[in-house]
Scaffold this motif. Sequence first.
Motif, PDB file in Angstrom:
ATOM      1  N   THR A 146       0.813  -1.218   0.000  1.00 54.28           N
ATOM      2  CA  THR A 146       0.000   0.000   0.000  1.00 54.28           C
ATOM      3  C   THR A 146       0.836   1.254   0.000  1.00 54.28           C
ATOM      4  OG1 THR A 146      -0.166  -0.500   2.329  1.00 54.28           O
ATOM      5  CG2 THR A 146      -2.170  -0.637   1.029  1.00 54.28           C
ATOM      6  N   LEU A 149       1.362   2.117  -3.690  1.00 53.86           N
ATOM      7  CA  LEU A 149       0.227   2.408  -4.574  1.00 53.86           C
ATOM      8  C   LEU A 149      -0.011   3.908  -4.611  1.00 53.86           C
ATOM      9  CD1 LEU A 149      -2.292  -0.423  -3.623  1.00 53.86           C
ATOM     10  CD2 LEU A 149      -1.166  -0.126  -5.823  1.00 53.86           C
ATOM     11  N   LEU A 344      -2.902   3.676 -13.757  1.00 58.07           N
ATOM     12  CA  LEU A 344      -2.980   3.025 -15.066  1.00 58.07           C
ATOM     13  C   LEU A 344      -1.643   3.087 -15.804  1.00 58.07           C
ATOM     14  CD1 LEU A 344      -6.436   4.312 -16.402  1.00 58.07           C
ATOM     15  CD2 LEU A 344      -5.897   2.070 -15.440  1.00 58.07           C
TER      16      LEU A 344
ATOM     17  N   SER B  96     -10.533   0.359 -13.076  1.00 56.12           N
ATOM     18  CA  SER B  96      -9.341   0.695 -12.298  1.00 56.12           C
ATOM     19  C   SER B  96      -9.649   1.208 -10.892  1.00 56.12           C
ATOM     20  CB  SER B  96      -8.488   1.713 -13.052  1.00 56.12           C
ATOM     21  OG  SER B  96      -9.142   2.960 -13.126  1.00 56.12           O
ATOM     22  N   ARG B  97     -10.756   1.937 -10.742  1.00 56.49           N
ATOM     23  CA  ARG B  97     -11.045   2.448  -9.392  1.00 56.49           C
ATOM     24  C   ARG B  97     -11.285   1.305  -8.419  1.00 56.49           C
ATOM     25  NH1 ARG B  97     -10.558   7.488  -9.296  1.00 56.49           N
ATOM     26  NH2 ARG B  97     -11.380   8.815 -10.929  1.00 56.49           N
ATOM     27  N   VAL B  99     -10.146  -1.745  -8.724  1.00 57.97           N
ATOM     28  CA  VAL B  99      -8.888  -2.465  -8.496  1.00 57.97           C
ATOM     29  C   VAL B  99      -8.007  -1.687  -7.519  1.00 57.97           C
ATOM     30  CG1 VAL B  99      -6.787  -3.373  -9.564  1.00 57.97           C
ATOM     31  CG2 VAL B  99      -8.977  -3.593 -10.749  1.00 57.97           C
ATOM     32  N   LEU B 100      -7.893  -0.378  -7.736  1.00 56.05           N
ATOM     33  CA  LEU B 100      -7.030   0.413  -6.854  1.00 56.05           C
ATOM     34  C   LEU B 100      -7.521   0.374  -5.412  1.00 56.05           C
ATOM     35  CD1 LEU B 100      -4.708   2.312  -6.264  1.00 56.05           C
ATOM     36  CD2 LEU B 100      -6.056   4.213  -7.138  1.00 56.05           C
ATOM     37  N   LEU B 103      -6.862  -3.147  -4.050  1.00 54.04           N
ATOM     38  CA  LEU B 103      -5.446  -3.430  -3.783  1.00 54.04           C
ATOM     39  C   LEU B 103      -4.948  -2.665  -2.565  1.00 54.04           C
ATOM     40  CD1 LEU B 103      -3.726  -3.568  -7.305  1.00 54.04           C
ATOM     41  CD2 LEU B 103      -4.580  -5.446  -5.899  1.00 54.04           C
ATOM     42  N   ARG B 104      -5.478  -1.469  -2.374  1.00 57.77           N
ATOM     43  CA  ARG B 104      -5.056  -0.679  -1.218  1.00 57.77           C
ATOM     44  C   ARG B 104      -5.307  -1.420   0.077  1.00 57.77           C
ATOM     45  NH1 ARG B 104      -7.263   4.779  -2.840  1.00 57.77           N
ATOM     46  NH2 ARG B 104      -5.410   5.567  -3.879  1.00 57.77           N
ATOM     47  N   HIS B 212      -6.689  -2.295 -17.680  1.00 56.55           N
ATOM     48  CA  HIS B 212      -6.207  -0.945 -17.355  1.00 56.55           C
ATOM     49  C   HIS B 212      -5.619  -0.261 -18.584  1.00 56.55           C
ATOM     50  CE1 HIS B 212      -5.636  -1.915 -12.797  1.00 56.55           C
ATOM     51  NE2 HIS B 212      -6.882  -1.751 -13.154  1.00 56.55           N
TER      52      HIS B 212
END
Lengths: 475, 475
Positions: A146, A149, A344, B96-97, B99-100, B103-104, B212
Motif C-alpha cells: 500500500t 500504490l 494506469l 481501475s477504481r 482495483v485500486l 489493492l489498497r 487498465h
Amino acid sequence: MKLYEKLAKDIESQVRRGVLRHGDRIPSVRQSSQHHKLSITTVIHAYLLLESKGVIESRPQSGYFVRLTPADAVNGAANELVTSKPIAVSAQVDVSRLVLSTLRLIGAESAAPLGSPYPDPKLFPFDKINRYAYNIGRRKTQWGVTDELPPGNPHLIRQVARRYLENGVSVDPNEIVVTVGATEAINLCLQAVAKPGDTVAVESPTFYAMLHAIERMGMRAIEVATHPREGIDIGALSRILDTRRIAACMVMPNFQNPLGFLMPDEKKRELVKLLEHHDVPAIESDVYNELYFGDAHPTPLKAYDTKGLVLHCASFSKSLTSAYRIGWAIPGRYRDQVEKFKFLNTLTTPSIPQLAIAEYLENDGYEHHLRRVRKVYAQQANLMAATVMRFFPEGTRTSHPMGGYVLWVELPPDVDSMKLYQLALQQGITVGPGYMFSTTNSYRNFIRLNYSYTWSPEIEKALITVGKLVSACMR
Amino acid sequence: MKLYEKLAKDIESQVRRGVLRHGDRIPSVRQSSQHHKLSITTVIHAYLLLESKGVIESRPQSGYFVRLTPADAVNGAANELVTSKPIAVSAQVDVSRLVLSTLRLIGAESAAPLGSPYPDPKLFPFDKINRYAYNIGRRKTQWGVTDELPPGNPHLIRQVARRYLENGVSVDPNEIVVTVGATEAINLCLQAVAKPGDTVAVESPTFYAMLHAIERMGMRAIEVATHPREGIDIGALSRILDTRRIAACMVMPNFQNPLGFLMPDEKKRELVKLLEHHDVPAIESDVYNELYFGDAHPTPLKAYDTKGLVLHCASFSKSLTSAYRIGWAIPGRYRDQVEKFKFLNTLTTPSIPQLAIAEYLENDGYEHHLRRVRKVYAQQANLMAATVMRFFPEGTRTSHPMGGYVLWVELPPDVDSMKLYQLALQQGITVGPGYMFSTTNSYRNFIRLNYSYTWSPEIEKALITVGKLVSACMR
C-alpha cells in the motif's frame, strides 16, 4: 576613428553585451594603458568620454566603475532577446524523435556537456541518499504494498508538503500524487484535462517536455508570444482564448527552460485570473523552483490558484538527484483523475527511492545543499553569459537567467543550430539546438547551453570553439 | 446409506475434488478404522467398493493408492472450471477504481495476503540486489545519461537477451525496450498499435493490467471465450475477427492471471497464424514465464511470430524483485513506436535498478533462485487447491495452475465476491474479488487467491475462515 574613441567604443560594447555589469570595476588607467599598449593620455581621454556618456563613473580613491544598469544597457542594446512572436496557428507536435536522437549524442560521456539537460551530478549529495537507500533495502524484507500504490509513499508526501510550507506555500498533502519524474506528472495532468485532438497553449520557446506531453496524447500546440524576462504574454494569450477553444495552458513561470525568466508575481496572478475567467486549466512545471538566484523562493503559480485549476508539477531531479526520477503532481480539482492515470500508467513508483529521499529531507541538510548549488549556478550563469558575449560573433544575444542552469543563446540569423550542433559534436562538444523548443523552425538560430558543470578551462575552451563554429556557420 | 458406502463416497469425493490425487497413498485400513471410528470390516468393504469402481487400487505390500488420473477425475466431476462464455459485445472499460481501492486494502500489512497480486518477497534475493545497487551508486559519480535513455541500459538489455537464449528463445537485443514494469510495457505496446475508440480482444477472465491499458487509452474491450486449461478459444476469436474490426488481441498464454493455464504450443502457433491472417497484432504478457511447474520453460507466443506482429511484455517483478519495477517490451515491428512512447511517457527508467539487476543476472544464481521458487510455488499450489476443496462449501471449483502463484476459485453461484471480500477484510483476511477481471459481472462469484506466501497454520486458518464466510454468503 581616433584611438581613444575606439577604446571607449570597445568598453561600451562590453558593458552593453553584459561582459561588464553595473558596479563592476573597470581596469585602472595604468592597467588599460599597459594592456592595450596605449598612452596614459589616450586612456584618460577614453574614460572621460565614457563618463560623459554615463557609461562609467569615477569614485574617489577607488577607480572607475560601470554605471549603466542592466535596464540602461538594454535600451537600444543589441544584446537583449526580444519577445517571441509565434504565428497563432495550432500545430501537430512531432518533436520527440529529434529530441531523443539529440539527447543521445549529448549524453556521450566524452563530450563537453554544454547541451546536457541534466545538472552536474557532482554537486549533489548522492552518496548520502545512496546510503539511505541501502539501509532501507536492508530493513524492508516485507514490502508494504500500500505504501507504493498511488498517491505514493506517505512519508515522502509529508516531506514534500513540509518543504512547500518552509517555502511559504501551503499545500494539502492529500492533493499530492508521486510520479516517475516530472515527465510523468506533466503527462498525467495533461491527460486529466484534455483529449486527443484538443489544442493546448504553450510558451514560445517552450520546454520540449511540454511538447512531448502534447505529442504523446495526439493533441495540438499553439505557441504564445513570450517575453524573455517576464514569461508568457498575457495579452496574446487572452486574444487566443477569446477566439478559439483551448483545452489547457502549459507554462513554466519560474526559470523557464530554456529562457530562465522569472515571471513577476503580479503577472502570475493575472495569468491565473485570465485562465479562471475562461475556465481553462493551467499545467505548471516548477522543477527549477529551488534553484533561484535572487533573495527568496519564487512563488509557484499554484499559490494564486483559487479554483483548483492549476495542476502543479515538480521533481527532485534538478535539485537533489536525477538518478531516482521522483516527481509529483499537485493537480487541484483533477487530483482523482491524475491518481487514476498514475495507477494506469505505471502502477506504482518504486518505494526505496521515495523513502531514501524522504529520509534525506527529514534528517539531512537539503537547504544547506541548495544554498551552495544556488550560489555556484548564479556565478556560472554570469560567467557563461559573459564568455559567450566575449567569444561569439556580433549579433549574438543571451537570456538573463534568474535561476536554473541553462542559458538561451540567439545566434546571428543565418546560423543553423542543427548544423552547428553537428560541427560541435565533431569537436567533442554538445549544444542544445533550438529546434527542440518549438513546433516550428522559429528557433533555428538559437541554442541552449548548460552552465551547471563546474567552471573549468575545458568549458571555457569549448565555448570559444563553439563561438568559432558559429562564425564558420555564418559564411 | 450404509456406513461403508458413506466412507467410500467421502473418499471418492476427495479424489474428485483433487484433495487426493493420482498416485497418492490413502490411509491404511487400520488408520481409517481408528480415524473414522469404524470397524475394520466396514473400512475393507468401503475400499473394495472403491477398487471395483476404479477409484483406488491395492498394491501388494504397499497399501491402497488413488488410481483415478486427473483426467478421469475431471470426467463428470463438479470440480472442473468450464470454458467461459462471455457475451460478444465490446464494452467500455472502467475497472481501475475498483482495483485500486481493493489493492489498497489488500496491501494492509496486518491482513492475511490471500488477495495480494505480489509474490512473497521473502523468497527473493533482494539483499544481494540491494548490495549491488549500493555499490553501483557509490561508483557512479557521473551519470551516463545515454545509458538511461530509451531503449534502456545496454548492460541490462544484453542480460535480458542472454536469458531468453538460455531458455531457448532467440531475441534481437535491439528489439528490447526497458520500461517501468510490465505495466508500462503493456501500455506502450497498446498505444503503438491502437487508437482511442478501437476495440481490443481479451481473454475472459482477463488480467486487470490488460483492462487498465485499454481504459487508459479510452479503448473498448471484447472478452473472448477462454478454456481454463488451454487459454483463449481460437474458434471464438476467429469468429469475432471475421465479423468486426479488432485493433489488437491481448493475451497471457503462460500461466495466465488469474487462471494459471499453460496454452499448448500447438495452440500458440494457431493463435499467431490466425492473427497474422487478419493482420492483428498480439500483445503478450509473459511475466510468469520463469515460474513454471513442469519440466521445461514454456515457450512465449513471441517464439511463433514470423511477421513482427507479437509485442511481447515481461518484467522481473514476479521472478526476482518487485521493488524496482523493471520490465521490458520486445515489440516486433512496432519497436520504434514503443521506444518513442517510452521516451514520451517517462523519459527514462532509473539506471541503478537496471544495473543492479544486470549485475545480479551476470554474477549470481538466478537459475538457482528460480528452481527453489518454482518448487515451493508448485507445492503451495497443490496445498492451497486441496485446502480450498476441503474447507469451502460444495459447488466450489478451482483452477489447476501450471505455473505462477495464483489460484482462481469459482464459488457457488449465489456468492457475491465483493461481499465476501468485505466480510473477509473484517477478519483481517484479503481475497481478490472476481469483479477485477472483467468488464462485466461474469465473475461475480469468483475470487483469486495468492499462494506465494510460505505455507503456515495462519494461512490455513485464514482459508478455513474464508470457507466459512463463503457458506455464510450463501444464506
